[in-house]
Scaffold this active site. Structure first.
Site, PDB file in Angstrom:
ATOM      1  N   LYS A   1      27.937   6.186  35.248  1.00 30.13           N
ATOM      2  CA  LYS A   1      28.958   6.106  34.211  1.00 30.13           C
ATOM      3  C   LYS A   1      30.049   7.139  34.484  1.00 30.13           C
ATOM      4  O   LYS A   1      29.772   8.333  34.661  1.00 30.13           O
ATOM      5  CB  LYS A   1      28.347   6.359  32.833  1.00 30.13           C
ATOM      6  CG  LYS A   1      27.389   5.267  32.372  1.00 30.13           C
ATOM      7  CD  LYS A   1      28.119   3.995  32.022  1.00 30.13           C
ATOM      8  CE  LYS A   1      27.190   2.941  31.475  1.00 30.13           C
ATOM      9  NZ  LYS A   1      27.900   1.710  31.060  1.00 30.13           N
TER      10      LYS A   1
ATOM     11  N   ASP B   1      31.121   2.747  36.508  1.00 26.39           N
ATOM     12  CA  ASP B   1      31.479   2.046  35.270  1.00 26.39           C
ATOM     13  C   ASP B   1      32.317   2.955  34.390  1.00 26.39           C
ATOM     14  O   ASP B   1      31.830   3.953  33.872  1.00 26.39           O
ATOM     15  CB  ASP B   1      30.197   1.621  34.531  1.00 26.39           C
ATOM     16  CG  ASP B   1      30.487   0.795  33.293  1.00 26.39           C
ATOM     17  OD1 ASP B   1      31.659   0.575  32.976  1.00 26.39           O
ATOM     18  OD2 ASP B   1      29.517   0.364  32.643  1.00 26.39           O
TER      19      ASP B   1
ATOM     20  N   GLU C   1      31.948  -7.617  30.743  1.00 29.66           N
ATOM     21  CA  GLU C   1      31.097  -7.131  29.652  1.00 29.66           C
ATOM     22  C   GLU C   1      31.785  -7.306  28.300  1.00 29.66           C
ATOM     23  O   GLU C   1      31.148  -7.665  27.316  1.00 29.66           O
ATOM     24  CB  GLU C   1      30.765  -5.653  29.877  1.00 29.66           C
ATOM     25  CG  GLU C   1      30.014  -5.007  28.732  1.00 29.66           C
ATOM     26  CD  GLU C   1      29.692  -3.541  28.989  1.00 29.66           C
ATOM     27  OE1 GLU C   1      29.303  -2.866  28.028  1.00 29.66           O
ATOM     28  OE2 GLU C   1      29.842  -3.082  30.143  1.00 29.66           O
TER      29      GLU C   1
ATOM     30  N   ASP D   1      28.320 -12.138  30.088  1.00 29.79           N
ATOM     31  CA  ASP D   1      27.092 -11.755  29.387  1.00 29.79           C
ATOM     32  C   ASP D   1      26.788 -12.800  28.317  1.00 29.79           C
ATOM     33  O   ASP D   1      27.600 -13.048  27.420  1.00 29.79           O
ATOM     34  CB  ASP D   1      27.289 -10.377  28.740  1.00 29.79           C
ATOM     35  CG  ASP D   1      26.026  -9.816  28.106  1.00 29.79           C
ATOM     36  OD1 ASP D   1      25.102 -10.593  27.806  1.00 29.79           O
ATOM     37  OD2 ASP D   1      25.974  -8.586  27.896  1.00 29.79           O
TER      38      ASP D   1
ATOM     39  N   HIS E   1      26.371  -8.672  33.060  1.00 32.02           N
ATOM     40  CA  HIS E   1      26.057  -7.515  32.237  1.00 32.02           C
ATOM     41  C   HIS E   1      24.871  -7.905  31.361  1.00 32.02           C
ATOM     42  O   HIS E   1      24.814  -9.024  30.849  1.00 32.02           O
ATOM     43  CB  HIS E   1      27.251  -7.143  31.359  1.00 32.02           C
ATOM     44  CG  HIS E   1      26.940  -6.096  30.351  1.00 32.02           C
ATOM     45  ND1 HIS E   1      26.684  -6.387  29.021  1.00 32.02           N
ATOM     46  CD2 HIS E   1      26.832  -4.748  30.460  1.00 32.02           C
ATOM     47  CE1 HIS E   1      26.436  -5.273  28.361  1.00 32.02           C
ATOM     48  NE2 HIS E   1      26.515  -4.265  29.208  1.00 32.02           N
TER      49      HIS E   1
END
Length: 421
Positions: A219, A248, A300, A323, A350
């Site tokens: 992250k 991400d 996502e 997703d 995701h």
């Protein structure tokens, strides 16, 4: 084997899990609550259809209220009759005139739609005593197409073309069945949550590699870009040159900042950068893709097939992270997968469902649509709560064998929920 099963009623369940010790944290959510707005379909049998939509806290109740409204579209329907032309029912739910002003096709009402749709697919698979992946690959192309709503796709993927696309992949289907034995490759998202210390990240990387993972995600999206760059270098050094490293940003960079930081991050050779800027800004993603060489993964927070239609055609999307608990459930996921296949963009979902439903969907994508089996995200924090949790061994998802979409919760979760409410 088909069973005739009548959906007698539907209702929502508000199920929430507080994560601890920094797990699940990103640049937006520092103390995340993983929440499921659950649709439960009660039937005239012992079977129950369970669908999921993911939220992150207090908003879960709003989605549950919308579920309780939308289920009227499927109540009183026999499951096989319903799914034989599910695309029509899907459209009626998505375009319900009482809720359309609140969307259309996004936000609270679309999340509720996802939960209802996923419950229908779960019940359908259970009614045939099959795991969802088996049901999907056993359907004829015509039966599969009948579950989809092609509204607004007529110009880019008309029904007849989608049908031909599925049929064109039949020749290689047998050769792709080996994935059922080998398992679908996973990547570990949990090594580098935002609030983890450097020491935790290094320890987690070593554990992950020992477990067989060769792909890991960090992250980023810090207020201080130097922190992101330092931690990315730390992950590359700890994981080694052969590991696939994903980054991400959780939408935290404006375009100039995304360009500047991504150019510096290129030094660690990332496999992709995920959600580098605002999820609705197609032109910003397109501009970024031309300014740096890191592949872009997104989806996502892309809410529906129309946004995906535009992202896919734009040329900025390297990996599609659609997703099924964010868009309108399994049905819309499959339509988007078909369009992504037409444009040869791999689907790496995701997993807002923690991989429970998506472990089925990626098998269908690979076996029946010919999508490459690249990676499926793995987040293990809720596995103890599911009756049939996703199993990952040696860095690969083991093929689920239990009937349904793997969305049933254990009894103690439901009992705790009842006491809470």
């Amino acid at each position: 084997m088909k069973q005739s099963i009548l959906i007698q009623s539907g209702s929502s369940r508000d199920i929430q899990f507080t994560l601890e010790n920094g797990a699940g944290s990103d640049a937006v959510h520092t103390t995340p609550v993983y929440a499921y707005a659950v649709c439960a379909l009660q039937t005239d049998s012992r079977l129950e259809g369970i669908g999921l939509a993911l939220t992150l806290g207090a908003g879960n109740k709003l989605v549950c209220d919308a579920i309780d409204y939308l289920v009227r579209h499927v109540e009183g329907r026999e499951i096989n009759e319903l799914m034989a032309d599910f695309g029509s029912t899907y459209k009626k739910m998505a375009d319900d005139p009482n809720l359309r002003w609140l969307g259309p096709h996004k936000g609270v009402v679309h999340l509720a739609l996802a939960s209802v749709v996923n419950a229908c697919f779960d019940l359908w698979a259970k009614s045939r005593c099959q795991p969802l992946w088996q049901l999907l690959i056993d359907l004829s192309p015509e039966e599969l197409i009948a579950t989809l709503d092609f509204s607004y796709y007529e110009d880019i993927l008309p029904r007849e073309e989608a049908l031909s696309l599925i049929k064109s992949q039949a020749a290689g289907k047998e050769s792709r069945l080996g994935i059922l034995k080998d398992g679908y490759p996973g990547y570990d998202t949990s090594i580098g949550w935002f609030n983890y210390t450097d020491e935790q990240v290094i320890t987690n990387i070593k554990k992950s590699i020992d477990l067989g993972f060769t792909a890991l995600k960090l992250k980023v999206g810090s207020a201080n870009a130097d922190r992101d760059i330092r931690r990315a270098e730390l992950v590359r050094n700890a994981a080694g040159p052969q590991a696939r490293i994903m980054l991400d940003a959780n939408q935290q960079w404006n375009l100039p900042k995304a360009i500047a930081i991504c150019k510096k991050l290129m030094a660690i050779d990332p496999f992709f950068v995920e959600e580098p800027t605002h999820p609705d800004d197609i032109l910003a993603h397109l501009h970024l893709s031309k300014e740096m060489s890191i592949p872009i993964a997104l989806g996502e927070h892309v809410p529906n097939k129309i946004m995906f239609k535009n992202f896919i055609q734009s040329g900025c999307m390297s990996y599609n992270q659609v997703d099924a608990v964010r868009v309108g459930g399994v049905s819309e996921f499959l339509l988007i997968s078909l369009l992504s296949r037409k444009f040869n963009i791999p689907v790496l979902p995701h997993v807002g469902d923690m991989g429970q439903i998506h472990q089925h969907l990626v098998l269908y994508n690979h076996i029946s649509l010919g999508h490459p089996a690249i990676l499926l995200e793995h987040i293990p924090h809720l596995k103890e709560y599911f009756k049939f949790p996703a199993r990952v061994l040696g860095g690969r998802y083991k093929t689920p064998q239990d009937p349904g979409a793997s969305t049933d919760f254990k009894e103690f979760v439901l009992e705790k929920m009842a006491l809470y409410h």
